[in-house]
Design an enzyme around this catalytic site. Structure first.
Site, PDB file in Angstrom:
ATOM      1  N   ARG A 166       0.814  -1.217   0.000  1.00 62.04           N
ATOM      2  CA  ARG A 166       0.000   0.000   0.000  1.00 62.04           C
ATOM      3  C   ARG A 166       0.848   1.268   0.000  1.00 62.04           C
ATOM      4  NH1 ARG A 166      -1.918  -3.711  -1.283  1.00 62.04           N
ATOM      5  NH2 ARG A 166      -3.657  -4.906  -0.451  1.00 62.04           N
ATOM      6  N   SER A 243     -10.316   0.219   3.675  1.00 61.18           N
ATOM      7  CA  SER A 243      -9.401  -0.023   4.794  1.00 61.18           C
ATOM      8  C   SER A 243      -8.860   1.313   5.305  1.00 61.18           C
ATOM      9  CB  SER A 243      -8.239  -0.917   4.353  1.00 61.18           C
ATOM     10  OG  SER A 243      -8.715  -2.172   3.940  1.00 61.18           O
ATOM     11  N   GLU A 338      -3.984   4.671   6.467  1.00 65.57           N
ATOM     12  CA  GLU A 338      -3.568   4.722   5.081  1.00 65.57           C
ATOM     13  C   GLU A 338      -4.341   5.768   4.291  1.00 65.57           C
ATOM     14  OE1 GLU A 338      -5.107   1.676   2.186  1.00 65.57           O
ATOM     15  OE2 GLU A 338      -5.146   0.436   3.970  1.00 65.57           O
TER      16      GLU A 338
END
Length: 344
Positions: A166, A243, A338
Protein backbone atom coordinates in the site's frame (compact mmCIF):
# COMPACT_ATOMS: atom_id res chain seq x y z
CA UNK A 1 -10.90 22.54 -19.34
CA UNK A 2 -13.56 23.48 -16.83
CA UNK A 3 -12.36 25.31 -13.70
CA UNK A 4 -14.68 26.07 -10.77
CA UNK A 5 -14.12 27.95 -7.53
CA UNK A 6 -15.33 27.23 -4.01
CA UNK A 7 -16.58 23.78 -5.05
CA UNK A 8 -17.63 21.45 -2.20
CA UNK A 9 -15.33 18.42 -2.20
CA UNK A 10 -17.44 16.24 0.10
CA UNK A 11 -19.70 14.96 -2.73
CA UNK A 12 -16.57 13.98 -4.67
CA UNK A 13 -15.40 11.57 -1.96
CA UNK A 14 -16.76 8.25 -0.72
CA UNK A 15 -16.81 9.49 2.88
CA UNK A 16 -18.89 12.52 1.92
CA UNK A 17 -16.96 14.72 4.34
CA UNK A 18 -15.04 17.97 3.95
CA UNK A 19 -15.08 21.59 2.86
CA UNK A 20 -14.62 23.29 -0.51
CA UNK A 21 -11.70 23.56 -2.92
CA UNK A 22 -10.44 27.07 -3.60
CA UNK A 23 -10.25 25.98 -7.25
CA UNK A 24 -11.15 22.71 -8.97
CA UNK A 25 -10.10 21.85 -12.51
CA UNK A 26 -11.65 18.78 -14.15
CA UNK A 27 -9.66 16.97 -16.81
CA UNK A 28 -11.85 14.94 -19.18
CA UNK A 29 -9.72 15.17 -22.33
CA UNK A 30 -6.00 14.25 -22.09
CA UNK A 31 -5.29 16.81 -24.81
CA UNK A 32 -6.31 19.58 -22.41
CA UNK A 33 -3.67 18.75 -19.81
CA UNK A 34 -1.06 21.19 -21.28
CA UNK A 35 -3.61 23.95 -20.72
CA UNK A 36 -3.75 23.05 -17.05
CA UNK A 37 0.06 23.04 -16.87
CA UNK A 38 0.09 26.57 -18.29
CA UNK A 39 -2.48 27.68 -15.72
CA UNK A 40 -0.29 26.22 -12.96
CA UNK A 41 2.90 28.01 -14.03
CA UNK A 42 2.48 30.66 -11.33
CA UNK A 43 1.56 28.21 -8.56
CA UNK A 44 4.34 27.60 -6.01
CA UNK A 45 3.25 24.00 -5.44
CA UNK A 46 1.92 21.11 -7.56
CA UNK A 47 -1.84 20.48 -7.50
CA UNK A 48 -3.69 18.05 -5.30
CA UNK A 49 -4.93 15.27 -7.60
CA UNK A 50 -8.30 13.66 -7.02
CA UNK A 51 -9.89 10.71 -8.76
CA UNK A 52 -13.06 9.28 -7.26
CA UNK A 53 -12.05 10.24 -3.71
CA UNK A 54 -12.22 6.71 -2.32
CA UNK A 55 -9.17 6.95 -0.07
CA UNK A 56 -9.20 10.58 1.05
CA UNK A 57 -10.44 12.66 3.93
CA UNK A 58 -10.93 16.34 3.13
CA UNK A 59 -10.53 18.80 6.00
CA UNK A 60 -13.61 20.63 7.23
CA UNK A 61 -12.20 23.95 6.00
CA UNK A 62 -11.49 22.50 2.58
CA UNK A 63 -8.34 22.83 0.50
CA UNK A 64 -6.53 26.08 -0.37
CA UNK A 65 -4.32 24.38 -2.97
CA UNK A 66 -5.47 23.89 -6.58
CA UNK A 67 -7.27 20.58 -7.02
CA UNK A 68 -7.14 18.62 -10.27
CA UNK A 69 -9.84 16.00 -10.72
CA UNK A 70 -8.70 13.38 -13.20
CA UNK A 71 -11.73 12.20 -15.18
CA UNK A 72 -10.11 10.96 -18.41
CA UNK A 73 -11.41 7.65 -19.76
CA UNK A 74 -10.42 5.03 -22.29
CA UNK A 75 -8.51 1.79 -22.74
CA UNK A 76 -6.51 0.58 -25.73
CA UNK A 77 -5.58 -3.05 -26.32
CA UNK A 78 -2.08 -3.05 -27.78
CA UNK A 79 0.19 -5.76 -29.17
CA UNK A 80 1.49 -8.81 -27.41
CA UNK A 81 4.94 -8.94 -25.83
CA UNK A 82 7.52 -11.65 -26.55
CA UNK A 83 6.32 -13.61 -23.52
CA UNK A 84 2.74 -13.58 -24.81
CA UNK A 85 1.35 -11.04 -22.36
CA UNK A 86 -0.93 -8.39 -23.85
CA UNK A 87 -0.24 -4.70 -23.29
CA UNK A 88 -3.22 -2.53 -22.30
CA UNK A 89 -3.03 1.26 -22.08
CA UNK A 90 -5.50 2.90 -19.69
CA UNK A 91 -6.27 6.57 -19.11
CA UNK A 92 -5.76 7.61 -15.49
CA UNK A 93 -9.36 8.62 -14.85
CA UNK A 94 -10.84 5.34 -16.05
CA UNK A 95 -12.84 3.51 -13.38
CA UNK A 96 -10.89 0.56 -11.97
CA UNK A 97 -14.06 -1.48 -11.55
CA UNK A 98 -15.03 -0.85 -15.20
CA UNK A 99 -11.50 -1.73 -16.30
CA UNK A 100 -11.65 -5.09 -14.52
CA UNK A 101 -14.97 -5.88 -16.24
CA UNK A 102 -13.64 -4.83 -19.65
CA UNK A 103 -10.50 -6.92 -19.26
CA UNK A 104 -12.56 -9.99 -18.37
CA UNK A 105 -14.70 -9.41 -21.47
CA UNK A 106 -11.48 -9.28 -23.51
CA UNK A 107 -10.31 -12.60 -22.05
CA UNK A 108 -7.43 -10.99 -20.16
CA UNK A 109 -6.62 -12.11 -16.61
CA UNK A 110 -4.51 -10.75 -13.79
CA UNK A 111 -6.83 -8.10 -12.28
CA UNK A 112 -10.09 -10.02 -11.75
CA UNK A 113 -9.64 -10.14 -7.96
CA UNK A 114 -9.74 -6.32 -7.91
CA UNK A 115 -13.44 -6.33 -8.85
CA UNK A 116 -15.53 -3.89 -6.86
CA UNK A 117 -12.69 -1.67 -5.70
CA UNK A 118 -13.80 1.94 -6.14
CA UNK A 119 -11.60 4.64 -7.54
CA UNK A 120 -9.73 5.45 -10.72
CA UNK A 121 -7.07 3.35 -12.35
CA UNK A 122 -4.59 6.23 -12.12
CA UNK A 123 -4.85 6.19 -8.34
CA UNK A 124 -3.98 2.50 -8.03
CA UNK A 125 -0.18 2.79 -8.12
CA UNK A 126 -0.22 5.43 -5.37
CA UNK A 127 -0.81 2.77 -2.74
CA UNK A 128 -0.28 -0.29 -4.90
CA UNK A 129 -3.95 -1.20 -4.62
CA UNK A 130 -4.57 -4.86 -3.96
CA UNK A 131 -7.13 -7.34 -2.69
CA UNK A 132 -7.72 -11.06 -2.45
CA UNK A 133 -4.28 -12.08 -3.64
CA UNK A 134 -3.66 -9.57 -6.44
CA UNK A 135 -1.89 -6.22 -6.46
CA UNK A 136 -1.47 -3.60 -9.16
CA UNK A 137 2.27 -4.29 -9.05
CA UNK A 138 1.54 -7.77 -10.48
CA UNK A 139 0.54 -6.36 -13.86
CA UNK A 140 1.70 -2.72 -14.03
CA UNK A 141 4.46 -2.20 -16.59
CA UNK A 142 4.88 1.59 -16.80
CA UNK A 143 3.17 4.95 -16.34
CA UNK A 144 3.12 8.19 -18.26
CA UNK A 145 3.33 11.05 -15.76
CA UNK A 146 3.82 14.78 -15.58
CA UNK A 147 6.86 15.60 -13.47
CA UNK A 148 6.15 18.95 -11.79
CA UNK A 149 9.72 19.20 -10.50
CA UNK A 150 11.30 18.92 -13.95
CA UNK A 151 8.34 20.43 -15.82
CA UNK A 152 7.98 17.69 -18.43
CA UNK A 153 6.28 14.43 -19.30
CA UNK A 154 8.07 11.24 -18.34
CA UNK A 155 7.59 7.50 -18.50
CA UNK A 156 8.24 5.67 -15.25
CA UNK A 157 8.93 1.96 -15.31
CA UNK A 158 6.98 0.08 -12.64
CA UNK A 159 10.27 -0.87 -10.98
CA UNK A 160 11.01 2.82 -10.44
CA UNK A 161 7.78 3.34 -8.49
CA UNK A 162 8.90 1.52 -5.31
CA UNK A 163 5.62 -0.37 -5.14
CA UNK A 164 5.25 -2.00 -1.73
CA UNK A 165 2.47 -2.82 0.70
CA UNK A 166 0.00 0.00 0.00
CA UNK A 167 2.80 2.40 -0.79
CA UNK A 168 4.90 3.83 -3.61
CA UNK A 169 6.98 6.88 -4.51
CA UNK A 170 3.66 8.69 -5.11
CA UNK A 171 2.16 8.10 -1.66
CA UNK A 172 3.59 11.13 0.13
CA UNK A 173 4.58 13.26 -2.85
CA UNK A 174 2.76 15.51 -5.31
CA UNK A 175 5.75 15.63 -7.66
CA UNK A 176 4.03 13.47 -10.31
CA UNK A 177 0.56 13.46 -11.85
CA UNK A 178 -0.33 10.11 -13.40
CA UNK A 179 -1.72 10.54 -16.93
CA UNK A 180 -1.95 6.98 -18.28
CA UNK A 181 -0.86 3.47 -17.34
CA UNK A 182 0.39 0.44 -19.23
CA UNK A 183 -0.48 -3.04 -17.96
CA UNK A 184 0.72 -6.44 -19.15
CA UNK A 185 -1.90 -9.19 -18.81
CA UNK A 186 -2.28 -12.81 -19.84
CA UNK A 187 -4.92 -14.07 -22.24
CA UNK A 188 -6.51 -17.08 -20.56
CA UNK A 189 -9.84 -18.77 -19.96
CA UNK A 190 -9.08 -19.24 -16.27
CA UNK A 191 -8.28 -16.78 -13.49
CA UNK A 192 -5.08 -16.59 -11.53
CA UNK A 193 -5.13 -19.05 -8.58
CA UNK A 194 -7.66 -18.31 -5.84
CA UNK A 195 -5.58 -17.73 -2.72
CA UNK A 196 -8.10 -16.29 -0.23
CA UNK A 197 -10.24 -18.66 1.81
CA UNK A 198 -13.35 -16.45 1.73
CA UNK A 199 -13.30 -16.31 -2.08
CA UNK A 200 -12.58 -20.03 -2.39
CA UNK A 201 -15.47 -20.82 -0.04
CA UNK A 202 -17.81 -18.63 -2.06
CA UNK A 203 -16.77 -20.48 -5.21
CA UNK A 204 -16.86 -23.84 -3.38
CA UNK A 205 -13.41 -24.75 -4.68
CA UNK A 206 -10.10 -25.63 -2.96
CA UNK A 207 -7.48 -22.95 -2.44
CA UNK A 208 -5.23 -22.65 -5.47
CA UNK A 209 -8.03 -23.43 -7.92
CA UNK A 210 -8.41 -21.49 -11.16
CA UNK A 211 -11.91 -20.65 -12.35
CA UNK A 212 -13.43 -18.58 -15.17
CA UNK A 213 -12.43 -14.95 -14.49
CA UNK A 214 -16.02 -13.70 -14.46
CA UNK A 215 -16.87 -16.25 -11.73
CA UNK A 216 -13.85 -15.18 -9.68
CA UNK A 217 -14.84 -11.51 -9.96
CA UNK A 218 -18.45 -12.26 -8.97
CA UNK A 219 -17.27 -14.22 -5.92
CA UNK A 220 -15.05 -11.31 -4.88
CA UNK A 221 -18.00 -8.92 -5.26
CA UNK A 222 -20.16 -11.14 -3.07
CA UNK A 223 -17.49 -11.22 -0.36
CA UNK A 224 -17.05 -7.44 -0.58
CA UNK A 225 -20.82 -6.87 -0.35
CA UNK A 226 -20.97 -8.89 2.85
CA UNK A 227 -18.43 -6.47 4.29
CA UNK A 228 -20.33 -3.39 3.09
CA UNK A 229 -17.44 -2.57 0.73
CA UNK A 230 -19.30 -2.23 -2.57
CA UNK A 231 -19.96 1.47 -2.66
CA UNK A 232 -22.79 1.48 -5.16
CA UNK A 233 -24.81 -1.03 -3.18
CA UNK A 234 -26.92 1.51 -1.29
CA UNK A 235 -25.96 -0.11 2.01
CA UNK A 236 -25.88 2.06 5.17
CA UNK A 237 -22.17 1.29 5.64
CA UNK A 238 -21.07 2.44 2.16
CA UNK A 239 -19.60 5.78 3.33
CA UNK A 240 -16.09 4.55 4.00
CA UNK A 241 -12.58 4.53 2.63
CA UNK A 242 -12.44 0.75 2.65
CA UNK A 243 -9.40 -0.02 4.79
CA UNK A 244 -8.70 2.90 7.13
CA UNK A 245 -5.47 1.32 8.42
CA UNK A 246 -2.59 -0.54 6.84
CA UNK A 247 -2.19 -4.18 7.84
CA UNK A 248 0.65 -3.57 10.31
CA UNK A 249 3.98 -5.30 9.94
CA UNK A 250 4.99 -7.47 12.91
CA UNK A 251 8.22 -9.18 13.90
CA UNK A 252 8.57 -12.92 14.41
CA UNK A 253 7.91 -12.95 18.19
CA UNK A 254 4.72 -10.86 17.83
CA UNK A 255 3.63 -12.91 14.80
CA UNK A 256 3.98 -16.12 16.84
CA UNK A 257 2.01 -14.60 19.73
CA UNK A 258 -0.76 -13.37 17.43
CA UNK A 259 -1.06 -16.70 15.61
CA UNK A 260 -1.58 -18.41 18.97
CA UNK A 261 -4.52 -16.05 19.50
CA UNK A 262 -5.98 -17.01 16.14
CA UNK A 263 -4.98 -13.86 14.28
CA UNK A 264 -4.73 -13.94 10.47
CA UNK A 265 -0.99 -13.33 10.08
CA UNK A 266 0.28 -13.53 6.50
CA UNK A 267 3.42 -13.18 4.47
CA UNK A 268 3.00 -10.39 1.90
CA UNK A 269 4.55 -10.09 -1.58
CA UNK A 270 7.03 -7.46 -0.34
CA UNK A 271 8.46 -10.01 2.12
CA UNK A 272 6.86 -8.48 5.21
CA UNK A 273 4.79 -10.35 7.78
CA UNK A 274 1.55 -8.54 8.58
CA UNK A 275 -1.58 -9.00 10.66
CA UNK A 276 -5.11 -8.01 9.71
CA UNK A 277 -6.03 -4.54 10.99
CA UNK A 278 -9.72 -5.47 11.22
CA UNK A 279 -8.86 -8.46 13.45
CA UNK A 280 -6.88 -6.16 15.75
CA UNK A 281 -9.79 -3.70 15.95
CA UNK A 282 -12.14 -6.51 16.99
CA UNK A 283 -9.56 -7.90 19.44
CA UNK A 284 -9.24 -4.45 21.01
CA UNK A 285 -12.87 -4.62 22.12
CA UNK A 286 -14.70 -2.65 19.45
CA UNK A 287 -18.05 -4.07 18.43
CA UNK A 288 -19.78 -3.87 15.09
CA UNK A 289 -21.84 -0.66 14.76
CA UNK A 290 -20.14 0.80 17.86
CA UNK A 291 -20.22 4.63 17.92
CA UNK A 292 -16.86 6.40 18.10
CA UNK A 293 -17.54 10.11 17.61
CA UNK A 294 -20.52 12.10 16.38
CA UNK A 295 -21.43 10.64 12.97
CA UNK A 296 -18.57 8.12 12.93
CA UNK A 297 -18.84 4.47 13.96
CA UNK A 298 -17.55 0.99 13.33
CA UNK A 299 -19.31 -0.55 10.34
CA UNK A 300 -22.21 -2.90 11.12
CA UNK A 301 -20.70 -5.64 8.95
CA UNK A 302 -16.92 -5.17 9.03
CA UNK A 303 -14.30 -3.82 11.43
CA UNK A 304 -13.60 -0.54 9.70
CA UNK A 305 -14.77 3.06 10.18
CA UNK A 306 -17.77 4.53 8.37
CA UNK A 307 -19.45 7.92 8.31
CA UNK A 308 -23.09 8.84 8.87
CA UNK A 309 -24.96 12.12 8.62
CA UNK A 310 -23.38 14.76 10.83
CA UNK A 311 -19.85 13.40 10.49
CA UNK A 312 -16.98 15.86 10.21
CA UNK A 313 -13.36 15.52 9.20
CA UNK A 314 -12.29 16.48 12.72
CA UNK A 315 -14.58 13.83 14.16
CA UNK A 316 -13.34 11.19 11.76
CA UNK A 317 -9.72 11.93 12.61
CA UNK A 318 -10.60 11.78 16.31
CA UNK A 319 -12.23 8.39 15.73
CA UNK A 320 -9.10 7.16 13.95
CA UNK A 321 -7.09 8.20 17.01
CA UNK A 322 -9.46 6.44 19.39
CA UNK A 323 -9.12 3.17 17.50
CA UNK A 324 -5.36 3.52 17.12
CA UNK A 325 -4.77 4.11 20.84
CA UNK A 326 -7.07 1.34 22.04
CA UNK A 327 -5.59 -1.21 19.63
CA UNK A 328 -2.09 -0.31 20.81
CA UNK A 329 -3.14 -0.54 24.47
CA UNK A 330 -4.97 -3.87 24.11
CA UNK A 331 -2.74 -5.68 21.59
CA UNK A 332 0.63 -3.94 21.62
CA UNK A 333 0.43 -3.38 17.84
CA UNK A 334 0.58 0.13 16.40
CA UNK A 335 -1.80 0.86 13.52
CA UNK A 336 -0.99 3.41 10.82
CA UNK A 337 -3.74 5.18 8.84
CA UNK A 338 -3.57 4.72 5.08
CA UNK A 339 -6.01 7.53 4.27
CA UNK A 340 -4.70 10.53 2.35
CA UNK A 341 -5.57 13.76 4.15
CA UNK A 342 -6.41 16.82 2.03
CA UNK A 343 -6.42 20.30 3.52
CA UNK A 344 -6.00 21.18 7.16
Amino acid sequence: MHVSYGVPLAPLTTLGIGGPASSLAELHDPAEFPEFVREMRHSPTPPVCLGKGSNVLVGDRGCDLPVLRIATRGIRIMGAMDDGRVLVEVQAGHSLWELVTELIDEGLVGMEMLAGIPGTTGATPVQNVGAYGQEVSDTLRSLEVWDWKLGRRAVLDANACALGHRTSVFKKSRRWTVLSLLFALCRDELSTPVTYRSVADELDVPLGSRVPPAEAAEAVLTVRRRKGMVLDSGEPDRRSTGSVFFSPEVGDPMATKLRRLGAPVSRFPDGSTRVSASWLIRQAGFGLNAPLTHGVRISSVHYTLVADDGASAAGFREAVGIVLRQVLHRTGVLLTPEIDFIGE
